[in-house]
Scaffold this active site. Structure first.
Site, PDB file in Angstrom:
ATOM      1  N   HIS A 230      53.169 -11.447 118.950  1.00 20.55           N
ATOM      2  CA  HIS A 230      51.866 -11.568 118.450  1.00 20.55           C
ATOM      3  C   HIS A 230      51.730 -11.854 116.789  1.00 20.55           C
ATOM      4  CE1 HIS A 230      53.434  -7.404 116.894  1.00 20.55           C
ATOM      5  NE2 HIS A 230      53.121  -7.038 118.130  1.00 20.55           N
ATOM      6  N   ASP A 303      49.880  -7.873 125.176  1.00 19.59           N
ATOM      7  CA  ASP A 303      49.975  -6.962 124.339  1.00 19.59           C
ATOM      8  C   ASP A 303      49.063  -5.707 124.765  1.00 19.59           C
ATOM      9  OD1 ASP A 303      50.967  -4.934 122.493  1.00 19.59           O
ATOM     10  OD2 ASP A 303      50.304  -5.769 120.766  1.00 19.59           O
TER      11      ASP A 303
END
Lengths: 446, 317
Positions: A230, A303
């Site tokens: 991320h 995520d």
């Protein structure tokens, strides 16, 4: 097993055709295919994409079953068009032993909606002190290849060096959660003018960028492969671009929410927008989109981070970090990078299926939807749009930042190993899917 | 006015109107019977998740002078310390029938969450939230400045042309934030002075000028010098080397006091660290408004409670 004939699907390269699925694989692709015994799926107007592969999913089981289970998370994945997810290691007990990763894998196989690939912890208990039994997890029936302390950064430079080297021994990769811990003590949102005005402790971009810079240099030094979870800032994109130009073996992911949402959403202190790493400025969003388009960022990963409602129904500081993302991922990708012209659907197939499978060493995704490949694909209607709501979620978490937002597109069907997990826009029931999964694994092993 | 959550939401006219109502309330304090029947039958809950005796008794006095029933809810030693959520506490207060909730909370935005949540229908007054805002403190500071400058002719006036220098821990100060928004919208020229470690990133975009040197700021002869409290925990987290150096560079000591213009005023929101950010000489000098601030705090909070519980009259501004 029943054959499935998909009629008139569009492909990412703008061609059209029928797909005949038999014995778990794509048997034929062409026009006017027929199979009298096959179940028909009318794909007129639908886009066939290879099954999505998520390299970054929190399934929460074992230990946090009030948030999600392997089954419920698998269902959320299937309705989002996924056929493989990687389950992060921050479970309880932590996925740092062969026993836990085998349990997660077994639960995934039994549910049958997607291939569940457990991620092993880099360090015992995610504590950043001692390497976990990486070899045992790699050699277990779960054949773990991705190792991550996600949620926590492997911040100790020596330990990170050792992890990069040791994981290489087993052909795996370390996926780093890049967050310098001292620079982010108590941090609540992106550090900038807005955090200063809101009085929320700042989470500086440099806390992410400095770890990525250190890690790419470590990876270069020891000749290892590094994956960065991320990526959220323009500076991180620059560092990764620089590392790739030097030939360093680094791959990077970006989440759908970091491609669409900005820090301004924190203004009302609505904790649904509290996420780690935090939402950043619009300049960062633009840099992430550009980095994904030019290949600096290799993949999209969700995520997906489900939480019980009480973890978000409170003051900002007390709220948990994270958003659910599996169910909305493809729509958000369409809104943020396809409809904006950054990526075409071929690119989406690359960054959300083929390359994440490559990084995670998951076989079967090398050629996309191709004769002889496992029949893992999804049928997506990009022309529709919908006001996204809790009724579109299928996991346990309702902590979606998109509730009440209008999003394009909808997954109509998903096939995994040649059987349907989603039909007519709805999940196939759990018992049928589990049965199909048992028959498939019986066929493979029998 | 439905709630008072921040001074950033207050326009110039609305702020002046609040200060004018506070003038009316201050007149009550001079009467023989210091009590109005205005809020009889209304219940005001002081919901304090952080200890702040000063702010709590100020709100309590304000509510009582308006004849409201006051319930003090200190989160320490209550169900809250046993893990009860803000939501449950709010719903409990709603069930009790609170008309206004005065909330002090360690988390920035907690009053806003309470106001937007639907958990409780009461008027919400922010009595200090984390490092975000402390709007009634800023209102009482503005009221104090206006009275010092305009005396009995203060009504309807703003703070145009007044220069205010705020010194200290801007980064963590809710008082500084509320004052920057309020004083600047009232026309004052605000200057912030602190070491760079105690200035937030992006502070240059605030409606204030920013400097590091207290002496340079004082050389410009500001009308108002507002000293902020230095929390002891800052001294152990590398914001500055030690108390001695902080005091030497950013403390208002007797020597700096002597350089101020004769009619300038010295403010401090309290409680003071005498000898650290302010010397006793400065705190007790005729320039100091520290005790006026306390007295004015009651008037301003009476005005705020009155306005949120009765609604601001149309056309008042």
């Amino acid at each position: 097993m029943t054959a499935i004939l998909v009629r008139g699907a569009g492909f990412a390269d703008d061609s059209r055709g029928d797909i005949l699925v038999r014995d778990g694989v794509v048997a034929e692709i062409g026009s006017s295919l027929s199979d009298s015994g096959a179940q028909l799926i009318d794909a007129d107007g639908l886009l066939a994409l290879p099954g999505l592969v998520d390299l970054h999913t929190h399934l929460r089981e074992p230990g946090f079953e009030q948030s999600e289970t392997v089954l419920t998370g698998s269902r959320a994945a299937a309705i989002g068009g996924f056929t493989t997810v990687h389950a992060m290691a921050n479970t309880s007990p932590v996925s740092d032993t062969a026993g836990v990763v085998e349990q997660v894998q077994r639960l995934g196989d039994a549910a049958g909606y997607v291939t569940v690939r457990p991620i092993g912890a880099v360090t015992v208990g995610l504590e950043g002190k001692q390497l976990s039994e990486i070899g045992a997890m790699a050699g277990s029936r779960a054949r773990v290849r991705v190792f991550s302390d996600d949620g926590k950064c492997v911040s100790d430079a020596l330990l990170m060096r050792r992890a990069l080297e040791y994981v290489m021994t087993f052909g795996g990769v370390v996926a780093q959660h890049a967050q310098e811990p001292r620079l982010t003590e108590g941090a609540q949102m992106n550090e900038g003018t807005l955090s200063g005005q809101l009085g929320l402790a700042g989470w500086p971009a440099v806390a992410e960028e400095s770890i990525i810079a250190r890690d790419v240099l470590l990876a270069q030094h020891v000749g290892a492969r590094l994956h960065v979870c991320h990526v959220s800032t323009a500076g991180s994109v620059e560092v990764v671009r620089w590392a790739k130009a030097r030939g360093i073996q680094v791959t990077a992911e970006v989440t759908p929410h970091h491609l669409l949402l900005t820090e301004d959403l924190a203004s009302g202190y609505d904790a649904r927008y509290k996420v780690n790493p935090p939402l950043r400025r619009s300049e960062d969003v633009e840099a992430l989109r550009a980095g994904l388009a030019d290949g600096t960022i290799d993949i999209i990963a969700t995520d997906h981070a489900p939480h019980p409602s009480e973890a978000k129904d409170c003051e900002w500081d007390a709220a948990a970090f994270g958003m659910v993302g599996l169910e909305s991922a493809l729509s958000v990708v369409q809104a943020s990078v396809v409809d904006t012209g950054h990526l075409d659907w071929n690119d989406v197939a690359r960054v959300f299926s083929r390359v994440p499978a490559e990084i995670g060493l998951v076989p079967g995704y090398e050629f996309g939807i191709a004769v002889g490949s496992p029949a893992d694909f999804t049928l997506y209607d990009p022309a529709t749009s919908r006001v996204f709501g809790v009724e579109h979620l299928r996991g346990k978490g309702v902590n979606s930042p998109y509730l009440s937002a209008t999003l394009p597109g909808r997954v109509v069907a998903t096939l995994h190993n040649g059987y349907a997990t989603v039909l007519d826009g709805e999940l196939v029931d759990a018992e049928s899917v589990a049965q199909s999964a048992r028959r498939t694994s019986g066929a493979q092993h029998g | 006015m439905r709630h008072l959550l921040s001074t950033r939401d207050l326009g110039h006219d609305e702020a002046v109107a609040i200060l004018d109502v506070a003038e009316d309330m201050a007149d009550v304090a001079d009467r023989e019977v210091r009590k109005l029947p205005t809020l009889r039958g209304k219940t005001v809950v002081n919901l304090f998740f952080e200890d702040s005796t000063r702010t709590r008794i100020s709100f309590e006095a304000a509510a009582k002078r308006l004849s409201a029933d006051v319930i003090n809810f200190s989160a320490k030693g209550s169900s809250v310390s046993k893990g009860e959520s803000l939501k449950d506490t709010a719903q409990t207060l709603a069930a009790i029938g609170a008309d206004a909730v005065v909330i002090r909370h360690g988390a920035s935005g907690a009053p806003a969450v309470l106001a937007d949540s639907g958990w409780i229908d009461a008027a919400i007054v922010n009595a200090g939230d984390g490092t975000h805002e402390h709007p009634t403190q800023a209102l009482l500071d503005a009221f104090t400045i206006r009275r010092r400058i305009h005396g009995s002719a203060a009504r309807a006036k703003a703070l145009d042309g007044v220069s205010v220098t705020i010194v200290g821990d801007i980064l963590h100060s809710r008082v500084a934030r509320s004052n920057v928004w309020l004083l600047s919208s009232l026309g004052a020229a605000v200057t912030l002075v602190a070491p760079a470690t105690l200035l937030p990133i992006g502070v240059t975009e605030w409606p204030a000028s920013v400097g590091y040197s207290l002496d340079a700021a004082l050389a410009k002869r500001p009308d108002v010098v507002m000293m902020l409290r230095i929390q002891s925990e800052r001294m152990h987290d590398a914001f500055f080397p030690n108390a001695h150096e902080y005091s030497r560079e950013w403390g208002l000591g007797d020597e700096r006091l002597r350089t101020l213009a004769a009619d300038s005023i010295v403010m401090h929101p309290g409680p003071m660290n005498r000898g650290l950010e302010i010397s006793s000489g400065a705190a007790d000098s005729p320039r100091s408004t520290v005790l006026e601030q306390v007295a004015n705090g009651v008037s301003v909070r009476m005005a705020v409670l009155y306005l949120v519980l009765s609604g601001m009259k149309e056309g008042q501004s």
